[in-house]
Design a protein around this motif. Structure first.
Motif, PDB file in Angstrom:
ATOM      1  N   LEU A  49       0.828  -1.213   0.000  1.00  0.00           N
ATOM      2  CA  LEU A  49       0.000   0.000   0.000  1.00  0.00           C
ATOM      3  C   LEU A  49       0.860   1.261   0.000  1.00  0.00           C
ATOM      4  O   LEU A  49       0.509   2.261  -0.611  1.00  0.00           O
ATOM      5  CB  LEU A  49      -0.934   0.002   1.216  1.00  0.00           C
ATOM      6  N   ASP A  52       2.017   2.102  -3.451  1.00  0.00           N
ATOM      7  CA  ASP A  52       1.010   2.883  -4.176  1.00  0.00           C
ATOM      8  C   ASP A  52       1.018   4.338  -3.709  1.00  0.00           C
ATOM      9  O   ASP A  52       0.888   5.254  -4.506  1.00  0.00           O
ATOM     10  CB  ASP A  52      -0.407   2.338  -3.910  1.00  0.00           C
ATOM     11  N   VAL A 201      -7.416  -7.442  -1.258  1.00  0.00           N
ATOM     12  CA  VAL A 201      -8.656  -6.685  -1.472  1.00  0.00           C
ATOM     13  C   VAL A 201      -9.741  -7.016  -0.439  1.00  0.00           C
ATOM     14  O   VAL A 201     -10.907  -6.722  -0.652  1.00  0.00           O
ATOM     15  CB  VAL A 201      -9.201  -6.854  -2.917  1.00  0.00           C
ATOM     16  N   VAL A 204     -11.369  -3.946   0.243  1.00  0.00           N
ATOM     17  CA  VAL A 204     -11.669  -3.139  -0.932  1.00  0.00           C
ATOM     18  C   VAL A 204     -12.830  -3.754  -1.729  1.00  0.00           C
ATOM     19  O   VAL A 204     -13.836  -3.100  -1.997  1.00  0.00           O
ATOM     20  CB  VAL A 204     -10.421  -2.975  -1.829  1.00  0.00           C
TER      21      VAL A 204
ATOM     22  N   TRP B 201      -8.390  -0.256  -8.383  1.00  0.00           N
ATOM     23  CA  TRP B 201      -8.191  -0.649  -6.988  1.00  0.00           C
ATOM     24  C   TRP B 201      -8.578  -2.101  -6.730  1.00  0.00           C
ATOM     25  O   TRP B 201      -8.395  -2.621  -5.628  1.00  0.00           O
ATOM     26  CB  TRP B 201      -8.965   0.293  -6.052  1.00  0.00           C
ATOM     27  N   ASP B 202      -9.140  -2.782  -7.735  1.00  0.00           N
ATOM     28  CA  ASP B 202      -9.511  -4.194  -7.565  1.00  0.00           C
ATOM     29  C   ASP B 202      -8.345  -5.149  -7.834  1.00  0.00           C
ATOM     30  O   ASP B 202      -8.486  -6.360  -7.668  1.00  0.00           O
ATOM     31  CB  ASP B 202     -10.678  -4.551  -8.493  1.00  0.00           C
ATOM     32  N   VAL B 204      -5.456  -7.462  -7.181  1.00  0.00           N
ATOM     33  CA  VAL B 204      -5.147  -8.209  -5.957  1.00  0.00           C
ATOM     34  C   VAL B 204      -3.637  -8.338  -5.731  1.00  0.00           C
ATOM     35  O   VAL B 204      -3.199  -9.019  -4.819  1.00  0.00           O
ATOM     36  CB  VAL B 204      -5.785  -9.617  -5.960  1.00  0.00           C
ATOM     37  N   ARG B 205      -2.847  -7.700  -6.572  1.00  0.00           N
ATOM     38  CA  ARG B 205      -1.395  -7.704  -6.454  1.00  0.00           C
ATOM     39  C   ARG B 205      -0.830  -9.132  -6.443  1.00  0.00           C
ATOM     40  O   ARG B 205       0.064  -9.465  -5.668  1.00  0.00           O
ATOM     41  CB  ARG B 205      -0.948  -6.966  -5.187  1.00  0.00           C
ATOM     42  N   VAL B 207       0.773 -10.344  -8.928  1.00  0.00           N
ATOM     43  CA  VAL B 207       2.025 -10.200  -9.685  1.00  0.00           C
ATOM     44  C   VAL B 207       2.145 -11.165 -10.875  1.00  0.00           C
ATOM     45  O   VAL B 207       3.204 -11.303 -11.462  1.00  0.00           O
ATOM     46  CB  VAL B 207       3.280 -10.302  -8.783  1.00  0.00           C
ATOM     47  N   LYS B 221       3.405  -2.413 -12.115  1.00  0.00           N
ATOM     48  CA  LYS B 221       4.079  -1.120 -11.903  1.00  0.00           C
ATOM     49  C   LYS B 221       3.184   0.014 -12.404  1.00  0.00           C
ATOM     50  O   LYS B 221       3.051   1.051 -11.743  1.00  0.00           O
ATOM     51  CB  LYS B 221       5.427  -1.120 -12.648  1.00  0.00           C
ATOM     52  N   GLU B 224       0.469   0.631  -9.912  1.00  0.00           N
ATOM     53  CA  GLU B 224       0.982   1.376  -8.757  1.00  0.00           C
ATOM     54  C   GLU B 224       1.115   2.864  -9.092  1.00  0.00           C
ATOM     55  O   GLU B 224       0.767   3.731  -8.291  1.00  0.00           O
ATOM     56  CB  GLU B 224       2.336   0.810  -8.318  1.00  0.00           C
ATOM     57  N   ARG B 227      -2.307   4.500  -9.265  1.00  0.00           N
ATOM     58  CA  ARG B 227      -2.857   4.716  -7.926  1.00  0.00           C
ATOM     59  C   ARG B 227      -2.180   5.914  -7.251  1.00  0.00           C
ATOM     60  O   ARG B 227      -2.847   6.742  -6.642  1.00  0.00           O
ATOM     61  CB  ARG B 227      -2.678   3.448  -7.084  1.00  0.00           C
ATOM     62  N   SER B 228      -0.851   5.987  -7.375  1.00  0.00           N
ATOM     63  CA  SER B 228      -0.122   7.134  -6.809  1.00  0.00           C
ATOM     64  C   SER B 228      -0.643   8.434  -7.402  1.00  0.00           C
ATOM     65  O   SER B 228      -0.912   9.395  -6.683  1.00  0.00           O
ATOM     66  CB  SER B 228       1.373   7.054  -7.142  1.00  0.00           C
ATOM     67  N   MET B 231      -4.081   9.402  -6.043  1.00  0.00           N
ATOM     68  CA  MET B 231      -4.039   9.937  -4.670  1.00  0.00           C
ATOM     69  C   MET B 231      -3.440  11.348  -4.658  1.00  0.00           C
ATOM     70  O   MET B 231      -3.873  12.200  -3.913  1.00  0.00           O
ATOM     71  CB  MET B 231      -3.267   8.987  -3.761  1.00  0.00           C
ATOM     72  N   GLY B 240     -10.257   1.612  -1.960  1.00  0.00           N
ATOM     73  CA  GLY B 240      -8.858   1.316  -2.268  1.00  0.00           C
ATOM     74  C   GLY B 240      -7.925   2.422  -1.817  1.00  0.00           C
ATOM     75  O   GLY B 240      -6.939   2.181  -1.106  1.00  0.00           O
ATOM     76  N   ALA B 244      -5.042   2.702   1.348  1.00  0.00           N
ATOM     77  CA  ALA B 244      -3.632   3.078   1.213  1.00  0.00           C
ATOM     78  C   ALA B 244      -3.297   4.281   2.091  1.00  0.00           C
ATOM     79  O   ALA B 244      -2.251   4.315   2.752  1.00  0.00           O
ATOM     80  CB  ALA B 244      -3.302   3.370  -0.251  1.00  0.00           C
TER      81      ALA B 244
END
Lengths: 294, 317
Positions: A49, A52, A201, A204, B201-202, B204-205, B207, B221, B224, B227-228, B231, B240, B244
């Motif tokens: 998190l 992000d 999630v 989420v 935001w869904d 689940v990472r 990878v 990446k 990410e 998302r950055s 925000m 989501g 964070a």
């Protein structure tokens, strides 16, 4: 030879919610003669998190963890795969780019710290399979689990991204399978063993998280598993705590107990179910352990 | 050397073969031969009814994505010998998370529909002046430009496996390619839309997307970075982003993850109330997370100094 010694990073979850994972790891390490040194300063890795939220902050906070281990003179051992992936990725990014490491150190300097890029981050699973050794582990087993069929649940973050982790082949991982076999149990093969539990999630999109958890559990169960074992406390939260919700959502009984890696090892080493915190699980393992252990 | 290829087949239009079945083909293979070479050989010499997509044979067109020994890959960029050495067998199936049209050919329409949703072209501001694109500007969008739209990432995506409405990694990597472009005039509007349900935001990472992309696009990446950026734009009114932000606040306050506070801040008061029955069930096993009030890590001042240094830098940026 001096004993295997690590800077011990249990991760946030295992300091409270999945405390039994850390408690049992300490007991197993003690029984095997592995020395775990606490990291009283260590902060949270950010669990993805913070990556992000702000990449530079994420790198600096993880470098702070590495700086503490570096000062202790040990590599880090964690029992959380998400911590493992998050820290290893930061470590990869710092070690592979001197300019980035320098920039991060400029931030660390404000806190009076420095990281020179020497620390390795290891999962407890790898410590058992590689540093300690499977043959040695086999030699310590006093109660072989030869009546148990175990579904290894690697989850995501002990496998991917492999350029940052690099112990198991993400297409064909073996470390957890091999540890299960070293304990005398049978490792069940199923497609979902390298897939995701859904934890990221949970808060989420709960629907996705719960369905995913149920899908993985039913997959392993359909291949004959009596129980699951995972090296990650977050996977455990979903597979165990969320199992009841998954049963409701998928309208089917699942009822499969889930062990933390150290608990399964602990059982084979003869530790008592109470000592390794089995009563803290929402899905009771009593039924499958029966008179064999209890 | 003869190798048995076990290929999952099905023809939904035919009454006899509408149920999936596995057909075996023995193929004489040589060193350096790709899976696509072998499939062409089967179609030429043994069974012209076997269907699969292909075109460039050199990992550029993205047509031949399929499941090779359990993982989504390009048939033209995967060699037979190393596969046999690693897995001891050759199992070929269609790309997962997609509906099969016939044998190894899947319906890519949902894939294109997801891409269309992110408006896959630059939309500069009306009357915008000429913008000079520097090499470092291109570097920011980096590998997201290299996507060949083969669908391997969506095939492996665990969130898409469970939720077919999820926007999925291919479209998200493409979205970053435009959001991160200095010439783009509607980045904020794009980020707003991507923050909707079944959006970025869904993820689940898991990878998988980054691990199995044959071109090194690294969709995670891109997710990410999106998302950055969202925000930073203050688009935080969703679970989501709240999750964070709550994490960042928790680490700054106590140095650790405060599970109770995270739940409360992510879900809000009413939804958190709904978690009480589950929390009580957890508490029966001593697992209910309580708010961390005094449980700070040692030397928390160091953590706060790091936050301050990063915030100051951001302020300047």
């Amino acid at each position: 030879m001096p004993p295997l010694t690590y800077a011990y990073y249990p991760g946030c979850a295992s300091q409270h919610m999945t405390k039994e994972a850390s408690d049992s790891t300490r007991l197993v390490a003690k029984a095997l003669g592995i020395v775990l040194r606490d990291m009283p300063k260590a902060n949270c890795c950010g669990a993805g998190l913070l990556t992000d939220y702000d990449y530079e902050l994420y790198l600096a906070l993880n470098a702070r963890i590495f700086a503490e281990a570096e000062a202790m003179g040990h590599d880090i051992m964690t029992i959380c795969s998400t911590c493992l992936m998050v820290m290893s990725t930061a470590n990869r990014d710092l070690k592979s780019d001197p300019a980035r490491l320098e920039k991060t150190n400029a931030i660390l300097k404000k806190a009076g710290l420095h990281y020179s890029g020497k620390v390795k981050v290891k999962q407890f699973l790898w410590v058992l399979a590689e540093d300690y050794g499977l043959e040695e582990l086999k030699g310590e087993v006093v109660k072989p689990l030869d009546w148990l069929k175990v579904a290894p649940f690697y989850g995501c973050h002990s496998l991917r991204p492999s350029d940052a982790l690099g112990v198991d082949d993400p297409m064909k991982p073996s470390s957890l399978d091999e540890v299960i076999k070293a304990l005398g149990a049978e490792a069940v093969n199923y497609k979902g063993k390298t897939k995701c539990c859904g934890f990221q999630v949970d808060l989420v999109t709960e629907d996705t998280a719960v369905r995913m958890t149920g899908t993985r559990l039913l997959d392993g169960k359909s291949k004959g598993a009596d129980c699951f074992v995972t090296p990650c406390p977050f996977c455990h939260v979903n597979l165990d705590n969320y199992q009841g919700m998954a049963e409701k959502k998928l309208s089917t009984k699942i009822d499969v107990p889930v062990f933390h890696l150290a608990q399964l090892v602990g059982l084979a080493l003869g530790l008592s179910p109470d000592a390794i915190g089995l009563s803290r699980h929402l899905v009771s393992p009593e039924k499958i352990l029966g008179e064999k252990i209890l | 050397m003869k190798i048995k290829f076990r290929i999952k087949r099905c023809d939904p239009m035919s009454r006899e073969t509408c149920e999936p079945f596995v057909q075996g083909y023995d193929v004489e293979v040589t060193e350096g031969m790709t899976i696509l070479d072998a499939l062409l050989k089967i179609a030429d010499e043994q069974d012209p009814s076997l269907s699969f997509r292909k075109s460039c044979r050199s990992a550029i067109c993205g047509s031949c994505a399929m499941t090779i020994n359990g993982f989504s890959r390009l048939a033209c960029a995967t060699q037979v010998m190393p596969e046999v050495k690693k897995f001891g067998e050759m199992e070929i199936e269609p790309l997962p998370n997609h509906t099969v049209l016939k044998d190894l050919v899947v319906d890519m329409n949902p894939f294109w529909e997801k891409l269309e949703k992110i408006t896959p072209y630059l939309t500069p501001k009306e009357g915008a002046e000429k913008v000079c694109v520097l090499p470092e500007d291109l570097e920011a969008i980096g590998k997201s430009q290299q996507c060949i739209m083969c669908g391997c990432c969506n095939g492996e995506c665990n969130a898409l496996e469970i939720d077919k409405r999820y926007i999925a990694p291919a479209a998200l990597a493409k979205a970053w390619r435009f959001v991160g472009d200095v010439r783009e005039g509607n980045a904020r509007r794009r980020l707003d839309k991507l923050s909707d349900e079944h959006g970025m935001w869904d993820c689940v990472r898991c990878v998988h997307c980054t691990q199995y992309c044959p071109k090194g696009v690294a969709p995670l990446k891109a997710i990410e970075l999106l998302r950055s950026a969202a925000m930073k734009e203050g688009i935080t009114d969703n679970h989501g982003a709240k999750h964070a932000v709550a994490m960042a606040e928790s680490v700054k306050r106590v140095g650790r993850l405060d599970e109770a506070a995270m739940t409360f801040k992510t879900l809000g008061f009413l939804k958190s109330l709904g978690m009480i029955p589950f929390g009580l069930k957890m508490e029966l096993h001593g697992k209910m997370p309580l708010p961390l009030v005094f449980a700070q890590i040692n030397d928390i001042a160091e953590v706060r100094a790091i936050y301050e240094a990063c915030e100051r830098k951001k302020g300047k940026g």
